[in-house]
Scaffold this active site. Structure first.
Site, short mmCIF file in Angstrom:
data_model
loop_
_atom_site.label_atom_id
_atom_site.label_comp_id
_atom_site.label_asym_id
_atom_site.label_seq_id
_atom_site.Cartn_x
_atom_site.Cartn_y
_atom_site.Cartn_z
N GLU A 83 0.81 -1.22 0.00
CA GLU A 83 0.00 0.00 0.00
C GLU A 83 0.85 1.27 0.00
OE1 GLU A 83 -2.95 -0.53 3.11
OE2 GLU A 83 -4.05 -1.96 1.85
N GLU B 296 -4.66 -8.78 -1.51
CA GLU B 296 -5.19 -8.56 -0.16
C GLU B 296 -6.63 -8.07 -0.17
OE1 GLU B 296 -2.87 -6.13 2.71
OE2 GLU B 296 -4.80 -5.25 3.25
#
Length: 478
Positions: free
Chosen positions: A238, A333
């Site tokens: 991220e 994810e």
């Protein structure tokens, strides 16, 4: 892990078009004879059936005249991407709670999770954190130093933090499935490499690009020495989320430079074939992977791009695939929010991930953390407190949560090396088909309506008539 606004999946109660009308009366199916040609593994929205093989005789037969039922046509002659696997992130916290179990009980659970025989679910892909993720007992890297010190030669590098729980559990898993693919992702480099000197946020100092590239090399080599092959790495979990603990910001320009000038050459020079997968964040920002891939020098080192779905739509994977069809896409994810809403979570995740990601070229699908304790811990200070694991472990007691069944519906039969095949998609019946390495055909179907739906699976001129309860998912194998 990012708790993005507007996507709290725990509140997802929509199981599709709840106002759909009941299916029209269906023609009487032919009376089956002999053994069943097709096996059905079913999970129902109301949890009365949880990934169980159904005692039904299901056979293909000559098509009924004037069939008006919704029809899923399976065409094995039109093929798409190969599949690497389905699974979870084995966070440090997951390893910790697994390692607290009794040896016999842990062995039984790991067999259930990673073996493919009997009722075991066949998890075939794992993600691990390079250093700590937010679901570790504490923040750490493999080269932590007192404030003000640096170690550009990485003389203090050590995998010791992983030797306590993660590596022992990984090694047990590898005895069950030695060929399982493992992806490594860092949440943050050592804090001395960062411009804010903190585990949270900040960015990588340019003077430590080379040192951080060697950190990846040492990690892959060190894991290999422990008997663990790292199939691929992402460069930053991220990279557009600086608010987690640990975390780090990394722009597309920084990532492209880091890959082409540092990590790519470092892995190559070390003789390592570990894949480099870029981005590893939400589908609403495809400009990021597209910008990195646009750099030809960077592109030569890159296997593909990885995505999460806390913002954006799953169809975005196809836009990146179509722009660079020689580069792979991965889905790495998605969390289920505690306490979970079984019907909503099952429908949303199967529709968007198991079906949606693979229909949009993803080679894998990974749910978030594999295991946690009853309070969804452990986690770092500021780490996720509402991430519902696939299995909750209290002592030796195991509770199986939505993510367990979501992954089971695909992992057991869509084995690594399977190839996606073409299937038609009738209204309210999203689906995806595969041919696995043994030649079996696997069709995963979700009924997004609230009512039972009778439909036909058409294959090589023969029809299989089946009924799926509202909100339920069936895996058909023949």
């Amino acid at each position: 892990m990012v708790l993005a606004a507007g996507v709290g999946l725990s509140s997802c109660s929509n199981s599709g078009n709840d106002d759909a009308q009941p299916a029209p009366p269906s023609p009487t199916p032919p009376t089956p004879t002999g053994p069943s040609q097709v096996a059905l593994w079913l999970t129902t929205a109301n949890k009365t059936v949880l990934f169980q093989k159904q005692p039904l005789t299901l056979n293909f037969a000559t098509p009924a005249a004037n069939n008006t039922l919704p029809t899923i046509t399976v065409d094995t002659t039109q093929t798409y991407q190969s599949i690497d696997g389905f699974g979870f992130t084995l966070t440090g916290g997951s390893a910790y709670v697994l390692h607290q179990m009794g040896a016999t009980e842990r062995a039984a659970l790991l067999k259930e999770l990673f073996a493919t025989d009997a009722n075991n679910i066949g998890t075939s892909y794992l993600r691990v954190s390079i250093g700590a993720s937010d679901l570790d007992t504490q923040v750490f890297s493999y080269d932590d130093l007192p404030a003000g010190q640096t170690d550009p030669q990485l003389t203090k590098f050590s995998l010791d933090p992983d030797r306590q729980h993660l590596l022992p559990v990984l090694k047990e898993i590898l005895t069950i499935n030695p060929s399982i693919k493992i992806l490594g992702s860092p949440w943050s480099p050592p804090t001395w490499m960062k411009n804010n000197g903190n585990s949270k946020g900040g960015s990588l100092k340019p003077e430590f690009y080379n040192a951080y590239a060697q950190y990846f090399v040492k990690y892959v080599q060190g894991m290999k020495a422990e008997g663990v092959t790292i199939d691929a790495v992402t460069l930053q979990n991220e990279p557009l989320n600086p608010d987690n603990n640990p975390s780090m910001s990394m722009t597309a320009t920084e990532q492209a430079t880091f890959i082409k000038d540092n990590v790519g050459p470092a892995l190559k020079s070390a003789g390592l074939t570990t894949k480099i997968i870029l981005y590893d964040h939400n589908t609403d920002r495809t400009d990021y992977p597209l910008a990195v891939l646009a750099d030809a020098q960077t592109r030569q080192y890159v296997d593909g791009s990885a995505f999460h779905l806390y913002a954006g739509s799953i169809e975005a994977l196809s836009s990146v695939h179509n722009a660079y069809p020689d580069k792979n896409v991965y889905f790495t994810e998605q969390w289920v929010g505690a306490p979970g809403n079984f019907a909503g979570d099952l429908s949303w995740h199967v529709n968007n991930l198991i079906i949606g990601a693979t229909r949009n070229w993803s080679r894998n699908v990974l749910e978030w953390n594999l295991a946690a304790d009853p309070s969804n811990g452990p986690h770092t200070p500021g780490g996720c407190t509402e991430c519902l694991p696939a299995v909750t472990i209290a002592g030796n007691s195991v509770t199986r949560n939505p993510a367990y069944y979501i992954i089971a519906q695909a992992a057991k039969f869509v084995r690594p090396g399977s190839v996606r095949i073409n299937t038609s998609v009738p209204s309210n019946l999203p689906n995806v088909g595969f041919k696995n390495p043994s030649g079996q055909k696997v069709l995963i179907v979700l009924n997004t309506s609230s009512n039972p739906q009778t439909f036909v699976v058409k294959y090589r001129g023969k029809d299989l008539q089946v009924t799926l309860e509202g909100g339920s998912v069936g895996t058909y194998v023949w």
